[in-house]
Write a protein that holds these residues in place. Structure first.
Motif, PDB file in Angstrom:
ATOM      1  N   UNK A 173       0.614  -1.117  -0.146  1.00 34.82           N
ATOM      2  CA  UNK A 173       0.001  -0.038  -0.033  1.00 34.82           C
ATOM      3  C   UNK A 173       0.987   1.295  -0.189  1.00 34.82           C
ATOM      4  N   UNK A 174       2.189   1.347   0.407  1.00 34.07           N
ATOM      5  CA  UNK A 174       2.914   2.448   0.396  1.00 34.07           C
ATOM      6  C   UNK A 174       4.066   2.507  -0.611  1.00 34.07           C
ATOM      7  N   UNK A 175       4.249   1.471  -1.493  1.00 29.88           N
ATOM      8  CA  UNK A 175       4.876   1.348  -2.679  1.00 29.88           C
ATOM      9  C   UNK A 175       4.412   2.026  -3.852  1.00 29.88           C
ATOM     10  N   UNK A 176       5.492   2.513  -4.548  1.00 29.18           N
ATOM     11  CA  UNK A 176       5.142   3.305  -5.816  1.00 29.18           C
ATOM     12  C   UNK A 176       6.164   2.721  -6.737  1.00 29.18           C
ATOM     13  N   UNK A 177       5.904   3.093  -7.909  1.00 32.22           N
ATOM     14  CA  UNK A 177       6.891   2.543  -9.336  1.00 32.22           C
ATOM     15  C   UNK A 177       8.291   3.096  -8.695  1.00 32.22           C
ATOM     16  N   UNK A 178       8.396   4.367  -8.461  1.00 33.22           N
ATOM     17  CA  UNK A 178       9.498   5.095  -8.337  1.00 33.22           C
ATOM     18  C   UNK A 178      10.473   4.482  -7.241  1.00 33.22           C
ATOM     19  N   UNK A 179       9.798   4.070  -6.237  1.00 31.78           N
ATOM     20  CA  UNK A 179      10.368   3.560  -4.966  1.00 31.78           C
ATOM     21  C   UNK A 179      10.591   2.044  -4.991  1.00 31.78           C
ATOM     22  N   UNK A 180      10.146   1.168  -5.992  1.00 24.37           N
ATOM     23  CA  UNK A 180      10.292  -0.139  -6.281  1.00 24.37           C
ATOM     24  C   UNK A 180      11.313  -0.780  -7.339  1.00 24.37           C
TER      25      UNK A 180
ATOM     26  N   UNK B  67       9.990  -5.882  -8.804  1.00 19.73           N
ATOM     27  CA  UNK B  67       8.619  -5.714  -8.056  1.00 19.73           C
ATOM     28  C   UNK B  67       7.724  -5.090  -9.043  1.00 19.73           C
ATOM     29  N   UNK B  68       7.987  -4.281  -9.776  1.00 16.23           N
ATOM     30  CA  UNK B  68       6.937  -3.545 -10.909  1.00 16.23           C
ATOM     31  C   UNK B  68       6.641  -4.726 -11.788  1.00 16.23           C
ATOM     32  N   UNK B  69       7.344  -5.565 -12.220  1.00 12.61           N
ATOM     33  CA  UNK B  69       6.985  -6.563 -13.211  1.00 12.61           C
ATOM     34  C   UNK B  69       6.381  -7.626 -12.372  1.00 12.61           C
ATOM     35  N   UNK B  70       6.634  -8.009 -11.186  1.00 17.38           N
ATOM     36  CA  UNK B  70       5.713  -8.904 -10.403  1.00 17.38           C
ATOM     37  C   UNK B  70       4.475  -8.239  -9.971  1.00 17.38           C
TER      38      UNK B  70
ATOM     39  N   UNK C 209      -0.529  -0.401 -15.567  1.00 16.36           N
ATOM     40  CA  UNK C 209      -0.627   0.698 -14.645  1.00 16.36           C
ATOM     41  C   UNK C 209      -0.556   0.258 -13.105  1.00 16.36           C
ATOM     42  N   UNK C 210      -0.096   0.784 -12.402  1.00 14.55           N
ATOM     43  CA  UNK C 210      -0.267   0.589 -10.726  1.00 14.55           C
ATOM     44  C   UNK C 210      -1.098   1.291  -9.983  1.00 14.55           C
ATOM     45  N   UNK C 211      -2.446   1.027 -10.579  1.00 11.81           N
ATOM     46  CA  UNK C 211      -3.503   1.353  -9.838  1.00 11.81           C
ATOM     47  C   UNK C 211      -4.534   0.367  -9.687  1.00 11.81           C
ATOM     48  N   UNK C 212      -5.298   0.049  -8.805  1.00 10.05           N
ATOM     49  CA  UNK C 212      -5.338   1.069  -7.527  1.00 10.05           C
ATOM     50  C   UNK C 212      -4.126   0.590  -6.647  1.00 10.05           C
ATOM     51  N   UNK C 213      -3.614   1.584  -6.028  1.00  8.15           N
ATOM     52  CA  UNK C 213      -2.537   1.303  -5.200  1.00  8.15           C
ATOM     53  C   UNK C 213      -1.460   0.320  -5.495  1.00  8.15           C
TER      54      UNK C 213
END
Length: 127
Positions: free
Chosen positions: A28-35, A39-42, A106-110
């Motif tokens: 819930x606190x992750x973003x694409x920029x901090x991952x 993790x993004x591909x996962x 796209x990384x939504x929702x959360x």
């Protein structure tokens, strides 16, 4: 031979979709920029598998809702209200699956979180 390959591919897909359970505590606190890229591909792949699973298995909501209503509220409600709940949840689950398949990059929702809980039809609902 071709039929065996398609059955093996379907079996592997089902096995992966049953095992794909990301951790939710920190997502819930992750973003694409901090991952990390992994993790993004996962997150994208879990969202895609969840979406395909909900599109293909959304119809399971019909017998599931009839069964749950039957056991929670009795025979009369199970036979009358259960199918109505099942039809509604079938539509919701299938359409949300379509939405997840279309928006998996796209990384939504959360951070690639599910649109609603439970995220898969075979999981129990939290009360």
């Amino acid at each position: 031979m071709r039929r065996i390959r398609s059955l093996v591919a379907a079996g592997l897909f089902l096995a992966v979709s049953l095992c794909a359970q990301p951790s939710r505590a920190t997502d819930q606190f992750k973003t694409v920029e901090t991952s990390t890229p992994q993790e993004v591909v996962g997150g994208m792949s879990v969202k895609m598998v969840r979406g395909v699973s909900n599109v293909t298995l959304g119809w399971w909501e019909l017998p599931k809702q009839v069964y749950q209503t039957f056991h929670e509220d009795g025979v009369g409600m199970g036979l009358t209200v259960g199918p109505l709940k099942g039809i509604g949840m079938t539509l919701v689950r299938t359409l949300s699956g379509v939405g997840e398949v279309l928006t998996f990059p796209f990384p939504f929702p959360g951070f690639y979180a599910p649109y609603f809980e439970p995220e898969y039809v075979w999981q129990k609902e939290r009360k």
